[in-house]
Write a protein that holds these residues in place. Structure first.
Motif, mmCIF file in Angstrom:
data_model
loop_
_atom_site.group_PDB
_atom_site.id
_atom_site.type_symbol
_atom_site.label_atom_id
_atom_site.label_comp_id
_atom_site.label_asym_id
_atom_site.label_seq_id
_atom_site.Cartn_x
_atom_site.Cartn_y
_atom_site.Cartn_z
ATOM 1 N N LYS A 146 -9.046 -4.356 17.318
ATOM 2 C CA LYS A 146 -10.646 -4.048 17.011
ATOM 3 C C LYS A 146 -10.995 -3.437 16.021
ATOM 4 C CE LYS A 146 -15.415 -3.490 19.062
ATOM 5 N NZ LYS A 146 -16.087 -3.245 20.371
ATOM 6 N N ASP A 147 -10.459 -2.193 15.999
ATOM 7 C CA ASP A 147 -10.682 -0.964 15.137
ATOM 8 C C ASP A 147 -10.039 -1.273 13.840
ATOM 9 O OD1 ASP A 147 -11.963 0.591 17.075
ATOM 10 O OD2 ASP A 147 -9.848 1.527 17.513
ATOM 11 N N SER A 148 -8.686 -1.742 13.800
ATOM 12 C CA SER A 148 -8.052 -1.864 12.290
ATOM 13 C C SER A 148 -8.497 -3.058 11.709
ATOM 14 C CB SER A 148 -6.405 -2.214 12.545
ATOM 15 O OG SER A 148 -6.015 -0.994 13.403
ATOM 16 N N LEU A 149 -8.823 -4.522 12.668
ATOM 17 C CA LEU A 149 -9.164 -5.625 11.834
ATOM 18 C C LEU A 149 -10.610 -6.063 12.328
ATOM 19 C CD1 LEU A 149 -5.831 -7.814 12.567
ATOM 20 C CD2 LEU A 149 -6.572 -6.413 10.502
ATOM 21 N N GLN A 150 -11.495 -5.173 12.242
ATOM 22 C CA GLN A 150 -12.744 -5.401 12.546
ATOM 23 C C GLN A 150 -13.339 -6.465 11.345
ATOM 24 O OE1 GLN A 150 -15.320 -2.128 13.250
ATOM 25 N NE2 GLN A 150 -17.135 -3.115 13.850
ATOM 26 N N LEU A 151 -13.291 -6.222 10.144
ATOM 27 C CA LEU A 151 -13.737 -7.060 9.088
ATOM 28 C C LEU A 151 -13.320 -8.600 9.204
ATOM 29 C CD1 LEU A 151 -15.268 -7.133 6.663
ATOM 30 C CD2 LEU A 151 -13.346 -6.455 5.284
ATOM 31 N N LEU A 152 -12.113 -8.697 9.593
ATOM 32 C CA LEU A 152 -11.458 -9.857 9.715
ATOM 33 C C LEU A 152 -12.010 -10.659 11.031
ATOM 34 C CD1 LEU A 152 -9.228 -12.228 9.537
ATOM 35 C CD2 LEU A 152 -7.836 -10.931 10.843
ATOM 36 N N ALA A 153 -12.307 -9.895 12.160
ATOM 37 C CA ALA A 153 -13.128 -10.424 13.219
ATOM 38 C C ALA A 153 -14.295 -10.980 13.021
ATOM 39 C CB ALA A 153 -12.817 -9.637 14.585
ATOM 40 N N LEU A 154 -15.027 -10.188 12.230
ATOM 41 C CA LEU A 154 -16.524 -10.602 12.144
ATOM 42 C C LEU A 154 -16.831 -11.214 10.780
ATOM 43 C CD1 LEU A 154 -17.733 -6.981 13.345
ATOM 44 C CD2 LEU A 154 -17.382 -8.783 14.668
ATOM 45 N N SER A 155 -15.883 -11.665 10.193
ATOM 46 C CA SER A 155 -16.158 -12.458 8.706
ATOM 47 C C SER A 155 -16.411 -13.862 9.064
ATOM 48 C CB SER A 155 -15.027 -12.323 7.671
ATOM 49 O OG SER A 155 -14.903 -11.041 7.487
ATOM 50 N N ASN A 156 -16.993 -14.498 8.365
ATOM 51 C CA ASN A 156 -17.245 -16.073 8.320
ATOM 52 C C ASN A 156 -15.933 -16.631 7.854
ATOM 53 O OD1 ASN A 156 -17.222 -16.770 5.241
ATOM 54 N ND2 ASN A 156 -18.936 -15.101 5.479
ATOM 55 N N LEU A 157 -15.786 -17.899 8.659
ATOM 56 C CA LEU A 157 -14.420 -18.498 8.169
ATOM 57 C C LEU A 157 -14.116 -18.768 6.881
ATOM 58 C CD1 LEU A 157 -14.685 -21.160 11.127
ATOM 59 C CD2 LEU A 157 -13.949 -18.773 11.166
ATOM 60 N N SER A 158 -15.120 -18.999 6.071
ATOM 61 C CA SER A 158 -14.614 -19.346 4.549
ATOM 62 C C SER A 158 -14.207 -18.069 3.737
ATOM 63 C CB SER A 158 -15.886 -19.778 3.905
ATOM 64 O OG SER A 158 -17.046 -19.036 3.850
ATOM 65 N N ALA A 159 -14.383 -16.931 4.379
ATOM 66 C CA ALA A 159 -14.217 -15.842 3.712
ATOM 67 C C ALA A 159 -12.758 -15.109 3.985
ATOM 68 C CB ALA A 159 -15.145 -14.485 3.994
ATOM 69 N N ILE A 160 -12.106 -15.869 5.049
ATOM 70 C CA ILE A 160 -10.721 -15.591 5.446
ATOM 71 C C ILE A 160 -9.693 -16.494 5.459
ATOM 72 C CG2 ILE A 160 -11.491 -13.614 6.746
ATOM 73 C CD1 ILE A 160 -11.325 -15.316 9.200
ATOM 74 N N GLU A 161 -9.939 -17.887 4.610
ATOM 75 C CA GLU A 161 -9.121 -18.922 4.580
ATOM 76 C C GLU A 161 -7.997 -19.066 3.535
ATOM 77 O OE1 GLU A 161 -11.736 -22.217 4.973
ATOM 78 O OE2 GLU A 161 -12.452 -22.174 2.787
ATOM 79 N N THR A 162 -8.395 -18.207 2.405
ATOM 80 C CA THR A 162 -7.448 -18.273 1.202
ATOM 81 C C THR A 162 -6.421 -17.251 1.416
ATOM 82 O OG1 THR A 162 -8.731 -16.918 -0.018
ATOM 83 C CG2 THR A 162 -9.249 -19.267 0.045
ATOM 84 N N ARG A 163 -5.420 -17.528 0.723
ATOM 85 C CA ARG A 163 -4.025 -16.440 0.541
ATOM 86 C C ARG A 163 -4.778 -15.137 0.185
ATOM 87 N NH1 ARG A 163 1.400 -16.542 0.478
ATOM 88 N NH2 ARG A 163 2.011 -14.939 -0.562
ATOM 89 N N GLU A 164 -5.478 -14.835 -0.619
ATOM 90 C CA GLU A 164 -6.069 -13.622 -1.347
ATOM 91 C C GLU A 164 -6.815 -12.901 -0.337
ATOM 92 O OE1 GLU A 164 -6.376 -16.791 -3.002
ATOM 93 O OE2 GLU A 164 -4.755 -16.201 -4.400
ATOM 94 N N ASP A 165 -7.721 -13.792 0.658
ATOM 95 C CA ASP A 165 -8.378 -13.328 1.623
ATOM 96 C C ASP A 165 -7.635 -12.718 2.560
ATOM 97 O OD1 ASP A 165 -10.900 -13.879 -0.045
ATOM 98 O OD2 ASP A 165 -11.006 -15.684 1.103
ATOM 99 N N LEU A 166 -6.534 -13.533 2.872
ATOM 100 C CA LEU A 166 -5.698 -12.919 4.112
ATOM 101 C C LEU A 166 -4.904 -11.723 3.493
ATOM 102 C CD1 LEU A 166 -4.476 -16.394 5.580
ATOM 103 C CD2 LEU A 166 -6.147 -14.721 6.595
#
Length: 359
Positions: free
Chosen positions: A78-98
């Motif tokens: 939760k502390d390290s990847l809070q942005l990943l956990a709370l982002s919308n799906l379209s913001a974490i689906e490309t290689r650059e986002d990941l």
């Protein structure tokens, strides 16, 4: 359960990070075979039933994977990847986002695995896959200079057959009817590309380009029946993209050339061009080595200075008054309106996909 075995051993990721892939020479065949394996590992079928999946079903499965990743990140990191956990799906689906999610501390990672390896595993698992239909629609309509003279894909007539080729096979089981059609489509593209390459090589050799001094211009000391030097080339229209597309809806250009140097029979052949005929535009910049005798062990493009190849389709033949000649579409050459002078202007359609990539 082939995909389960691939995921368990992370074969694709290990192959991608292997030293063989990073070689500049001698790894083309391995890279092509790896791309084929990656393509069929993510093919649009159900892993258990083998039924074909639609684009909507593939998108639904992709979203479920991302939501599962977010739940795991929120629960355990939760502390390290809070942005990943709370982002919308379209913001974490490309290689650059990941790739931006490199926030785990070393003590949170498995000590037996490298951090870069884990990032690649994450990307391979959760990166959005391009739809096959979208990938086909994004392909250029005509082969360019890179596709034509890529010896790793299009072999010359001197290919001995000692080494295997990364080609789709037609004598095996097909996953779906789309898989069967796609393999035939790829083989047809390669066959057409090979034939176009042979024609271009024959024409360029006959033209015999040479560099002249002190101007440094390229001149053609030979001639070819079906090739002619362009006098003028102008792009006259670039239409706006259609709704939902990122490429121009159409690109029109005028190509002007002079047929005065040819005999009447060859001039009649050029005048017999009509609507929907396909032409190829070449850019040749000769150099000092172009005048040397060509050897088969020398790359064709570099020897003759062939820079660019673009295909186009004739839509109209322009008369002396700048207006299209309607009779030019008639199949009988004798019925056409006689064009005075030696200059000919063709209005052509360029490939929008190639134009988007080039510009």
């Amino acid at each position: 359960y082939f995909n389960t075995l691939l995921d368990d051993h992370q074969i694709l990721v290990l192959c991608k990070l292997s030293p063989l892939v990073k070689r500049k020479e001698g790894s083309e065949l391995f890279k092509q075979l790896l791309e084929i394996l990656k393509f069929y590992a993510g093919f649009e079928i159900h892993d258990h039933t083998g039924l074909a999946l639609t684009d909507d079903q593939m998108t639904e499965l992709h979203c479920k994977k991302l939501m599962s990743l977010q739940h795991t990140a929120f629960k355990h990191f939760k502390d390290s990847l809070q942005l990943l956990a709370l982002s919308n799906l379209s913001a974490i689906e490309t290689r650059e986002d990941l790739l931006r999610q490199k926030r785990l501390a070393d003590d949170e990672l498995n000590e037996y695995y490298d951090k870069d390896f884990l990032i690649e595993v994450l990307i391979a698992k959760f990166e959005k896959r391009t739809s096959q239909i979208d990938a086909i629609n994004a392909l250029p309509l005509y082969p360019d200079e890179n596709a034509l003279f890529d010896d790793a894909v299009v072999k010359t007539q001197f290919y001995s057959g000692d080494n295997p080729l990364a080609l789709p096979k037609l004598n095996l089981q097909f996953l779906t009817i789309h898989d069967y059609l796609l393999r035939n489509f790829n083989l047809f593209r390669l066959e057409s590309t090979y034939e176009i390459r042979q024609d271009i090589e024959d024409v360029v050799k006959r033209l015999a380009p040479r560099i002249t001094y002190p101007s440094g211009r390229t001149e053609f000391t030979g001639w070819a029946r079906m090739a002619i030097e362009i006098e003028r080339f102008n792009i006259i229209e670039v239409s706006k993209p259609n709704l939902g597309e990122d490429k121009p809806s159409q690109v029109k250009a005028d190509v002007t050339f002079n047929i005065g140097r040819y005999t009447d029979s060859i001039q009649n052949e050029w005048d017999s061009l009509r609507q929907h005929d396909v032409l190829f535009l070449l850019t040749i910049q000769a150099h000092d080595g172009t005048a040397d005798k060509y050897r088969d062990d020398i790359p064709f493009r570099s020897h003759f200075g062939l820079k660019y190849v673009r295909g186009c389709e004739i839509v109209e033949i322009i008369g002396d008054d700048g207006k299209p000649i309607e009779e030019a579409s008639k199949p009988n050459v004798e019925e056409k309106t006689k064009i005075s002078g030696n200059l000919r202007t063709l209005r052509v359609l360029l490939d929008p996909n190639q134009y988007k990539v080039t510009c």
